[in-house]
Structures are given as C-alpha cells and as structure tokens.
Design an enzyme around this catalytic site. Structure first.
Site, PDB file in Angstrom:
ATOM      1  N   ASP A  75      89.486  19.950  77.709  1.00 17.15           N
ATOM      2  CA  ASP A  75      90.118  21.508  77.078  1.00 17.15           C
ATOM      3  C   ASP A  75      89.171  22.567  77.550  1.00 17.15           C
ATOM      4  O   ASP A  75      88.297  23.119  77.178  1.00 17.15           O
ATOM      5  CB  ASP A  75      91.002  21.315  75.986  1.00 17.15           C
ATOM      6  CG  ASP A  75      90.591  22.691  75.173  1.00 17.15           C
ATOM      7  OD1 ASP A  75      91.423  23.151  75.786  1.00 17.15           O
ATOM      8  OD2 ASP A  75      90.258  23.223  74.158  1.00 17.15           O
ATOM      9  N   GLU A 116      87.086  12.092  71.531  1.00 13.88           N
ATOM     10  CA  GLU A 116      87.819  11.493  70.999  1.00 13.88           C
ATOM     11  C   GLU A 116      88.808  11.125  72.285  1.00 13.88           C
ATOM     12  O   GLU A 116      89.782  11.520  73.054  1.00 13.88           O
ATOM     13  CB  GLU A 116      89.483  13.210  71.650  1.00 13.88           C
ATOM     14  CG  GLU A 116      88.557  14.068  70.034  1.00 13.88           C
ATOM     15  CD  GLU A 116      89.014  15.396  69.780  1.00 13.88           C
ATOM     16  OE1 GLU A 116      90.730  15.537  70.374  1.00 13.88           O
ATOM     17  OE2 GLU A 116      89.108  16.265  68.900  1.00 13.88           O
ATOM     18  N   TYR A 165      91.692  19.844  62.876  1.00 15.80           N
ATOM     19  CA  TYR A 165      92.206  21.319  63.287  1.00 15.80           C
ATOM     20  C   TYR A 165      93.424  21.519  61.757  1.00 15.80           C
ATOM     21  O   TYR A 165      94.461  21.500  62.778  1.00 15.80           O
ATOM     22  CB  TYR A 165      92.318  21.515  64.230  1.00 15.80           C
ATOM     23  CG  TYR A 165      91.260  21.355  65.452  1.00 15.80           C
ATOM     24  CD1 TYR A 165      90.513  22.576  65.952  1.00 15.80           C
ATOM     25  CD2 TYR A 165      90.780  20.446  66.229  1.00 15.80           C
ATOM     26  CE1 TYR A 165      89.407  22.508  66.070  1.00 15.80           C
ATOM     27  CE2 TYR A 165      89.545  20.473  66.710  1.00 15.80           C
ATOM     28  CZ  TYR A 165      88.826  21.335  66.864  1.00 15.80           C
ATOM     29  OH  TYR A 165      88.402  21.093  67.802  1.00 15.80           O
ATOM     30  N   GLU A 203      84.182  18.571  64.774  1.00 18.78           N
ATOM     31  CA  GLU A 203      84.590  19.908  64.876  1.00 18.78           C
ATOM     32  C   GLU A 203      85.797  19.980  63.592  1.00 18.78           C
ATOM     33  O   GLU A 203      86.561  19.046  63.230  1.00 18.78           O
ATOM     34  CB  GLU A 203      84.805  19.757  66.298  1.00 18.78           C
ATOM     35  CG  GLU A 203      84.731  18.927  67.144  1.00 18.78           C
ATOM     36  CD  GLU A 203      85.559  18.801  68.561  1.00 18.78           C
ATOM     37  OE1 GLU A 203      86.903  19.387  68.865  1.00 18.78           O
ATOM     38  OE2 GLU A 203      85.290  18.580  69.903  1.00 18.78           O
TER      39      GLU A 203
HETATM   40  C1  BDP Z   1      89.389  19.226  70.164  1.00 19.66           C
HETATM   41  C2  BDP Z   1      88.850  18.723  71.334  1.00 19.66           C
HETATM   42  C3  BDP Z   1      88.002  19.826  72.379  1.00 19.66           C
HETATM   43  C4  BDP Z   1      88.824  21.362  72.357  1.00 19.66           C
HETATM   44  C5  BDP Z   1      89.508  21.373  70.540  1.00 19.66           C
HETATM   45  C6  BDP Z   1      90.240  22.615  70.959  1.00 19.66           C
HETATM   46  O1  BDP Z   1      87.527  17.909  71.536  1.00 19.66           O
HETATM   47  O2  BDP Z   1      87.065  20.124  73.672  1.00 19.66           O
HETATM   48  O3  BDP Z   1      88.354  22.672  72.574  1.00 19.66           O
HETATM   49  O4  BDP Z   1      89.943  20.653  70.262  1.00 19.66           O
HETATM   50  O5  BDP Z   1      91.920  22.608  70.927  1.00 19.66           O
HETATM   51  O6  BDP Z   1      90.234  18.009  69.757  1.00 19.66           O
HETATM   52  O7  BDP Z   1      90.198  23.650  70.733  1.00 19.66           O
END
Ligand code: BDP
Length: 643
Positions: A208, A449, A502, A538
């Site tokens: 991404d 990932e 997330y 993250e």
């Molecule tokens: C995570 C990835 C990261 C992405 C992020 C996203 O590690 O590179 O930019 O999601 O979707 O899974 O913002």
C-alpha cells in the site's frame, strides 16, 4: 508477441535476481566518511535522464546507451539525484513508468586520485529502486538487485585504464517487480484487444505505497588506501560500571596489517585502546546508550577510531560511533540495559511531495523534530530499510528503531519458493551488514503482513529468522503479522509478536464501540498461545485533514481520534501485563497507487504529507509524554509543559 515489453524486462530482472542470490555477499559496506586517509566527493545533483519508452524497454541495451554520451542517442531531461523520478515531470508516462530508465553524469575525478596508484577509488550508490547497472566511461562496473540498500564498485582500474576525465557515469535502473523480488509483484499483460491496445501491461503489487523509483540516495565517490579497513563489527555489553565493546576489524589489501583501536569519550579523552583486529575494550565508569526519554543523558556515543597500517607503511583510518547498551527479551518485557522499555512510537515511510522516496535532509530533520515534539521514543522502518543517515540521527538522539527489510506484500504462494527465500536471505545479509553497528537498531523485522497462514510460511520463516539470528545474535527478530493467531505459522520462530489490526476500520467499519472487546481478545489470544511479549505494530484510521463530524464519522479527524482513544484504553491495561509497545499507523499521509480505497494516497497519517498536525497528533503527544513521565527519567529540559 504477447510476451514482449515489460515481461522481457521482468525476465531480465528475474535472471539478475537469480545471479544476485548466487553470489555470496562479499566484504563490508561501511558508511563513507572522511578521515586523514579517506576523501568523499558527492556527485549527486542534476543528472541527464531518459526513460526507455520502446515497447520492449530494451532499446537502451540494443543501442548501448552506456557507450557514449546519453544525449547523443536521444533526448534527455534534467533529473535531480537523489529523488524519485515519478513526480518530477508533467508527464503521466514518467509518473507510472515501468522498465528501464537511464541516468548519466560527467564527473571530474581529482587527478591526484588517479595518479596515486596507492589510492582506491570507489563509486557508491546509497540506493536505487529496484535493479541497477553501472558503467564508468562505458565499462560496466557492477549491478545490484534490490531497492533500499547501498551498493558500490571499486572503479580505480577502469578510471586508470580509460583515462577519460571528466569520467562519464551511467546508471540504468529498472523498477519492475517480479514474484522473486522484495517486495514482490507481477507484470500482467492485458490481452483483450477490444479493451486494451497491443502490448498493454500493468504492474500488480500487494503493498500500500507508491512504487517510487529512481536513484533515491546520494551517489558518492570516495577513496581509501589500497590496503583498507573493509568492515568493522562491534557488539556491546556491560557489567556493573564496566562497559565491554568487542570488535572485529577486517582489512583488505594487506596480509599482516597492524590494527590499533582507540575508544574516546565525548570530551575526546581516550577511555580504552587495543592492538589487533579482534578484541574487547573495557570502559570503566561507562556511559550507557539510553533511549530518548528513558534517561537524563540519552544517546551517549563513544567514538571508536580504527587504524590499520599495511606493510608499506600506509595507514587507513575509520571512525565509528559506538553506543554501549544491551537488549534482552523476556516473555513479558523488552529490556534495554536491563530496564523495561515500552515502545511509544510511529510507523513511517520515506515519502514526500515531489521527491517521492528521494533522500532529503530538510525532511529528515523535520521528521525528527516532530517525533521529539510528540514524545516518540521509537519508530519502525516500515516497509523497507531507510537511509543510513536516518539511523545515524536516531543513534545521536536516542530514538529506538525496529529495522525492517522490504519483505512486504508476500501474498502469492509462488513467492514462498526457494528462489524467493534465497533472495530474502541475501537481503537480510545486506541489511544486517549495513546496520549491525547502530545502537538505535534494537530488533530486525524480516517481513510485513506476509500470507503467514499459507503452508510454506512455517518453513520459510523458520529459515529466515534463524538465518538472521546467525548473522546477529545480539538482537531479537520478528515479523509483522496481520494473520489470525490460530492460523499464523511463523509466530513460533519470532522473539516478539508484532500484530497489525484495524478494528472499526477494515473490520466493522464505523463501530468504535467494538474496539475494546476485540482488542482484548486479540491480545489474550496471542499471549495465551505464545507467551511472548506483544507490540501493536500498526493501528489507525484514515482522516482527511479538515473533515469534521460529531458524532465522529469515518474519515474525519474526530473519528481518527476516537479510534486511537479506544485502542489506548486497552493498551493501558495490557501494558501492565505483556504489551510492550504501540506504533501508530502512520506518522504522515503518504502516496499509494491509484485505487478506489485511496483518495490521493493513504490518509492514516497523524500529520499530513506536508507534516502539519491533525487532531490525532495532539492526542498522541499528550499520551506519549504522559507515558514517558511515568516510565522514564526525563531531563528537566524535556518535561512536557502541560503535565
Ligand atoms: C496495513 C499495511 C500498511 C497499510 C495499512 C493501511 O501494513 O502498509 O498502509 O494496512 O491499509 O495492513 O492503511
């Protein structure tokens, strides 16, 4: 004819990748510095540039563009180095170009360098994405596979043989990604002639961020004596107030060099010295290297001067900054100098307007200042190795780094094969070789990932982690997972579990009320299964700067804040147990490829791409300083005024 164009370029790249893995890494890659025996000449600046737009991307090789001045074989434009080339022009074809681009510059080499045969002249590229070939005066001097690490060539012989001054440096760079590159990608030909013209292809990737390309870091010429210090490895520990620095110096060009090593304190006082290429220096009343906000005198660096004198009396001198500290991991803690360390930090990208991934001092210093302003004590080099100058800065300021290799987007089962693994091992060797001596680097991350639930992942990560440990036994190794704990096949091999999630964004979008329950479950499951400390490596939410709503809605600054707050409540419980860190995704907005879930890039930054704060930045600032006040020893000048 369907398999022309970039597919052949991809094949060319593929072959090069194979060569890359066949060659064992030779020698060191010390950062070029000046010394009484060494000179450095930066040849960055404006270079001539041409993208090979021929359908096969092969015209440059067929017409041998490296043989003479680039301007004689076609039009050239000015291209700054270092910079990505993508956003420099007004031409969309350059922005999205896939294949070979050509750079060239005429460079004056001081004649005393050439005349003195005892001088070795090296051409070094800080990084070029992805696959590079280098010529000097039309003679090929090296090639390199991989977009984020330095490479160099001894060009003394070529310069003396061709005796053309100014010398002509030509660098061809190909950004094509294949199943065996890191990161991987595929070239897809669109063969439906009712929808795509002949030869139409796209580069697919599973990561991404924009696949910026070009010469991303400085190009340097530097000298050493023929008999020279090729590599230095230091490992440090301490016992009571005695610091121990074990060193290993390798010298090339001399069979019996006399090596002398001297360690000096800040004030220039010699605190220890030794003769010989291996040994241990003992430092009494040691000043340890401590992270920022953990100690009142953080980031203490000694200066280690290495002198190697060859049989002919020539001496090479190299000075390495050395921080004395230890790292240990228990089943619940991450210890720096035997004290628990909690990562309160950020994930970053090398990314900015116009220059893309090109190294830029103003940006590097601004980012450091923003991190210190926020009370950040650590960052992760997501998703590839950053410029070594950034690591040096972190050494000097006490910012702790999780150093990540470009193993991002490994989702296709074909990228878990032997060729990919061999290349991945080589990249880890290059990374450890470059970064092993930085006290700021406390952990290696071998991937982000990956599809770690696929059957080949278990063996793949077992090999990758154990190889990395064999290269450096002093640091823990991890990879970053987004997999479900029960399906993850690599977790048994890592020292620290790093999890990306997330919640209320990609899962249950809009439902921040679920974060607490789901995050608690996440942590308990991972810890329950592996009993290893966990970093939330993250978490985050997109916020379009200036978009507001109350009650919070997705994409507003309020929603981003609410997501963070909900995560923080859980972190505050779990950091009393086994959670050892939290790294927000992301420090700043960054560019991605164009797709339907990105509005001119990823907006999960707490700063905009221009480094202006969103509401989330203030929230994190307050939190990080509060945690620092609770867990660290802050110098009086560093106390956050509001607390
Ligand atoms: C995570 C990835 C990261 C992405 C992020 C996203 O590690 O590179 O930019 O999601 O979707 O899974 O913002």
């Amino acid at each position: 004819m369907g398999s022309s164009g970039a597919e052949r370029a991809a094949k060319r790249l593929f072959l090069a990748a194979l060569c890359g893995v066949c060659q064992a890494l030779q020698g060191g890659i010390l950062f070029p510095t000046e010394s009484p025996s060494r000179e450095v000449k930066d040849v960055s600046g404006l270079w001539s540039f041409r993208a090979d737009l021929s359908p096969e991307r092969s015209r440059g090789f067929e017409q041998q563009w490296f043989k003479g001045p680039l301007a004689e074989t076609g039009p050239v434009i000015d291209m700054p180095v270092p910079s990505s080339y993508n956003d420099i022009t007004q031409d969309g074809k350059i922005q999205d170009f896939i294949g070979w681009v050509w750079y060239e510059k005429d460079v004056w080499v001081p004649s005393r360098w050439i005349q003195d045969r005892g001088t070795r002249i090296v051409l070094r590229v800080g990084s070029a994405h992805y696959y590079s070939m280098l010529w000097v005066n039309g003679v090929k001097v090296t090639e390199h596979v991989g977009g984020h690490l330095p490479f160099e060539a001894d060009i003394s012989g070529v310069l003396r043989q061709t005796s053309v001054n100014p010398c002509r440096i030509t660098i061809a760079v190909n950004n094509t990604l294949t199943l065996e590159t890191l990161p991987p990608g595929t070239i897809q030909y669109m063969n439906d002639r009712t929808r795509y013209p002949a030869g139409y292809f796209v580069q697919n990737t599973n990561f991404d961020f924009f696949n910026y390309a070009g010469i991303h870091r400085s190009v340097l010429l530097y000298t050493t004596p023929q008999a020279h210090i090729d590599d230095i490895t230091v490992e440090t520990t301490f016992s009571d107030n005695i610091g121990l620095v074990s060193f290993n110096v390798s010298v090339l060009g001399s069979s019996k060099p006399a090596v002398k090593v001297t360690l000096s304190a800040h004030d220039g006082r010699c605190v220890a010295s030794a003769d010989g290429s291996r040994g241990v220096l003992k430092v009494t009343d040691v000043n340890l290297w401590w992270p920022y906000l953990m100690h009142e005198n953080p980031a203490y660096l000694y200066s280690m001067e290495v002198q190697a004198t060859a049989e002919d009396g020539q001496t090479d001198v190299y000075t390495l900054p050395v921080g004395i500290r230890t790292i240990k991991v228990t089943n619940k803690q991450f210890l720096i100098n035997n004290k628990p360390f909690y990562f309160h930090g950020v994930n970053k990208h090398e990314d900015a307007d116009i220059r893309g991934k090109g190294f830029d001092w103003p940006l590097v210093v601004k980012d450091l200042n923003l991190m210190k302003w926020m009370g950040v004590n650590s960052f992760r080099t997501s998703h590839y190795p950053y410029a070594e100058e950034i690591l040096q800065m972190a050494d000097r300021h006490g910012i702790v780094i999780i150093d990540e290799c470009p193993g991002v987007g490994i989702k296709d089962i074909r990228s878990f094969g032997n060729v990919s693994l061999a290349h991945h091992l080589t990249v880890m060797e290059e990374l450890v070789r470059r970064d092993k001596n930085h006290p700021s680097v406390v952990m290696w991350s071998v991937a982000n990932e990956p599809a770690s639930e696929m059957p080949p992942a278990g063996l793949y990560f077992k090999e990758l982690v154990s190889h990395t440990k064999s290269l450096d036994s002093s640091r823990p190794v991890t990879y970053i997972t987004a997999s479900n704990y029960a399906r993850d096949l690599g977790a048994p091999y890592v020292d620290v579990i790093c999890v990306n999630s997330y919640l209320s964004w990609y899962h249950d979008p809009g439902h921040t009320e679920l974060i607490s329950l789901q995050l608690n479950t996440q942590f308990d499951n991972w810890y329950g299964k592996y009993q290893k400390p966990i970093i939330q490596s993250e978490y985050g939410a997109d916020a379009v700067p200036g978009l507001h709503s109350d009650p919070p809605m997705m994409f507003t600054e309020e929603y981003q804040k609410t997501v963070l707050q909900n995560y923080h409540n859980v972190f505050d419980q779990k950091r009393k147990e086994f959670v050892i860190g939290e790294l927000i995704w992301n420090f700043a907005d960054f560019m991605t490829s164009q797709n339907i879930i990105r509005v001119v890039g990823n907006k999960k930054g707490i700063f905009t791409r221009q480094r202006q704060p969103k509401a989330g930045a203030f929230l994190l600032r307050e939190r990080y300083w509060r945690i620092a006040n609770e867990t660290g020893v802050l110098p009086t000048w560093a106390r956050y005024p509001c607390l």
